[in-house]
Write an enzyme that holds these catalytic residues in place. Structure first.
Site, PDB file in Angstrom:
ATOM      1  N   SER A 250       0.850  -1.191   0.000  1.00  0.00           N
ATOM      2  CA  SER A 250       0.000   0.000   0.000  1.00  0.00           C
ATOM      3  C   SER A 250       0.885   1.240   0.000  1.00  0.00           C
ATOM      4  O   SER A 250       2.108   1.140   0.095  1.00  0.00           O
ATOM      5  CB  SER A 250      -0.908  -0.001   1.224  1.00  0.00           C
ATOM      6  OG  SER A 250      -0.123   0.267   2.365  1.00  0.00           O
ATOM      7  N   LYS A 251       0.246   2.377  -0.065  1.00  0.00           N
ATOM      8  CA  LYS A 251       0.920   3.682  -0.104  1.00  0.00           C
ATOM      9  C   LYS A 251       2.018   3.815   0.942  1.00  0.00           C
ATOM     10  O   LYS A 251       3.038   4.432   0.727  1.00  0.00           O
ATOM     11  CB  LYS A 251      -0.112   4.791   0.193  1.00  0.00           C
ATOM     12  CG  LYS A 251      -0.925   5.206  -0.971  1.00  0.00           C
ATOM     13  CD  LYS A 251      -0.940   6.700  -1.208  1.00  0.00           C
ATOM     14  CE  LYS A 251       0.092   7.323  -2.082  1.00  0.00           C
ATOM     15  NZ  LYS A 251       0.656   6.771  -3.192  1.00  0.00           N
ATOM     16  N   ARG A 252       1.721   3.214   2.093  1.00  0.00           N
ATOM     17  CA  ARG A 252       2.632   3.340   3.223  1.00  0.00           C
ATOM     18  C   ARG A 252       4.016   2.769   2.888  1.00  0.00           C
ATOM     19  O   ARG A 252       5.020   3.151   3.477  1.00  0.00           O
ATOM     20  CB  ARG A 252       1.878   2.607   4.321  1.00  0.00           C
ATOM     21  CG  ARG A 252       2.322   2.102   5.458  1.00  0.00           C
ATOM     22  CD  ARG A 252       1.070   1.662   6.298  1.00  0.00           C
ATOM     23  NE  ARG A 252       0.577   0.377   5.868  1.00  0.00           N
ATOM     24  CZ  ARG A 252       1.215  -0.745   6.066  1.00  0.00           C
ATOM     25  NH1 ARG A 252       2.357  -0.762   6.675  1.00  0.00           N
ATOM     26  NH2 ARG A 252       0.694  -1.877   5.629  1.00  0.00           N
TER      27      ARG A 252
END
Ligand code: GLU
Length: 472
Positions: A250-252
């Site tokens: 994910s973006k993280r």
């Protein structure tokens, strides 16, 4: 002829997880001399937008996953947008209604909810209870007069289904897993599980490669193929893409959309290489490979059924390799926008090219170019504090003065040998060696303690700019 497809829903830029399915469908088609098709699954009218379709097609084009049929290129099996295929769905819906494999269901949301709650209370699976399966014509007319608009439900087979998945192997779906499911909404718009079958069928898709999350849908799709008396394509479900902490990517974890990688200045070939390694490995154990080689070696049987980790460090490693091995003019063109943002004077293309030539090896991706070029442009020639301190010492001043004198007397064009001769003169004149000799020169010319070899930097800076910096 092998025909694979990528069937994205147009909801924005493509992400790594999604594009990996596209990449493997593309690799499989290319490696088998088959066709790769793009079909836009835009029946979710609220979430799908034409500009999103454009974004994802641009991403695919940039990444170099070219398609033989689909939007922008056309083809014999169009239209390639689900919203334009209504007639085809209708034809098959009628066939399913006529053969008794589908029926009109007039149950209201409230009735369905009440039924689900009852099933839960009685510990039964919350399947549709079949109340509209055998309505008479009179009952249907009565419901319609009440103003109820029917959905169309598929009448589920009471039997187990087996899937021979190309990646997962044999998967059994026991009977009773699903209840009669909706295939066409009251609005007349087909649901994914139905439209996808009709599309794959009518587009002669032979192999469906897609994400794991669709595995549980497959049994519904198998039932529809069976009801239509048509063979199903071969399915391959690819396991999740994870971040380095083994949680869903994910973006993280960093950049995940193709657009972000493009903006960071990764080359499409590097990204293709990294994506291909998400679950596939070369029999030769090589990791850095041009796409042509990946296509040559690609074998669907080597695709892993386990989740794979998107390794950003590996992408950087591939990227550094590709940046060094790509034509310098092309790299220069790609670097210009990042340098323009810094408002550097880029009018001297020869100067620019020599700079990029020596610093490109430091870049994990091309937007990093701006981290390594500041001292080549006078406006950003900034002397670090530690260098200021060093240059303030007497020993350093002695070296600088001697180097400046030798350089001003030098008539030959600057190159590696000339640089060596100049430092030999300074060494003899000042008695300094090693760090004491080289650090002041580097410091005065670049303002930094580290960087590419000075014998590469000096010829680029040129005599005039170098003397200006030495004689302050
Ligand atoms: N539109 C679906 C998705 O984006 C396609 C699934 C499939 O490939 O069957 O997940």
């Amino acid at each position: 002829m092998i025909r694979t497809r990528f069937a994205p829903s147009p909801t924005g830029h493509i992400h790594v997880g999604n594009v990996r399915s596209a990449m493997f469908g593309w690799l499989f088609a290319r490696s088998q001399k088959g066709k790769f098709i793009i079909r836009i699954e835009d029946t979710d009218l609220e979430r799908s937008k034409p500009e999103y379709t454009d974004m994802l097609l641009n991403d695919m084009e940039w990444l170099g996953l070219d398609w033989d049929e689909g939007p922008r290129v056309g083809g014999d099996y169009g239209p390639y947008f689900q919203t334009q295929r209504g007639d085809t769905y209708q034809k098959y819906t009628q066939q399913l209604l006529d053969s008794g494999h589908a029926f009109k269901c007039y149950c209201s949301e409230d009735e369905l909810t009440a039924e689900r709650e009852l099933a839960e209370k009685e510990s039964r699976p919350p399947h549709y209870n079949g109340s509209c399966r055998c309505l008479t014509e009179e009952q249907k007319i009565a419901f319609e007069t009440e103003g109820r608009a029917p959905v169309i439900r598929f009448r589920v087979f009471e039997e187990a289904f087996i899937l021979n998945d190309m990646i997962k192997g044999e998967v059994t779906f026991p009977k009773g897993m699903v209840g009669d499911f909706v295939i066409v909404r009251a609005s007349g718009i087909p649901v994914y599980n139905y439209a996808v079958v009709i599309d794959d069928l009518t587009m002669d898709i032979t192999h469906v490669l897609r994400a794991d999350e669709h595995l549980s849908n497959t049994v519904r799709q198998q039932m529809i193929y069976k009801a239509l008396g048509m063979p199903e394509p071969k399915f391959g479900h690819m396991a999740l893409v994870l971040g380095e902490d083994r949680k869903k990517l994910s973006k993280r974890h960093g950049a995940t959309s193709i657009e972000e990688f493009r903006r960071l200045g990764y080359l499409p070939e590097s990204l293709r290489n990294a994506l291909a390694l998400l679950g596939w490995s070369s029999p030769t154990a090589e990791e850095i490979m041009p796409t042509s080689k990946i296509i040559e070696l690609f074998d669907i049987n080597r695709v892993s059924a386990s989740p794979s980790v998107f390794d950003f460090k590996r992408l950087d490693w591939i990227s550094r390799h590709d940046i060094m091995n790509t034509n310098i003019e092309k790299i220069m063109d790609l670097c210009i926008p990042y340098l323009e943002e810094k408002q550097y004077d880029l009018s001297d293309k020869k100067y620019l090219k020599s700079i990029i030539e020596i610093v490109r090896g430091n870049c994990n991706h091309l937007s990093e170019i701006t981290d390594f070029v500041d001292y080549f442009f006078d406006k950003d020639y900034i002397v670090d504090q530690e260098i200021k301190d060093l240059l303030a010492t007497e020993e350093a001043q002695e070296v600088i003065k001697s180097f400046a004198k030798a350089l001003s007397e030098e008539d030959r064009p600057l190159d590696k040998d000339v640089y060596k001769d100049l430092t030999t003169i300074v060494k003899e004149e000042t008695g300094m060696g090693g760090k004491k000799l080289f650090m002041p020169i580097r410091g005065a010319l670049t303002g930094k303690a580290h960087g590419p070899e000075m014998f590469l930097i000096l010829p680029i800076l040129g005599k005039e700019r170098a003397l200006n910096r030495l004689l302050v």
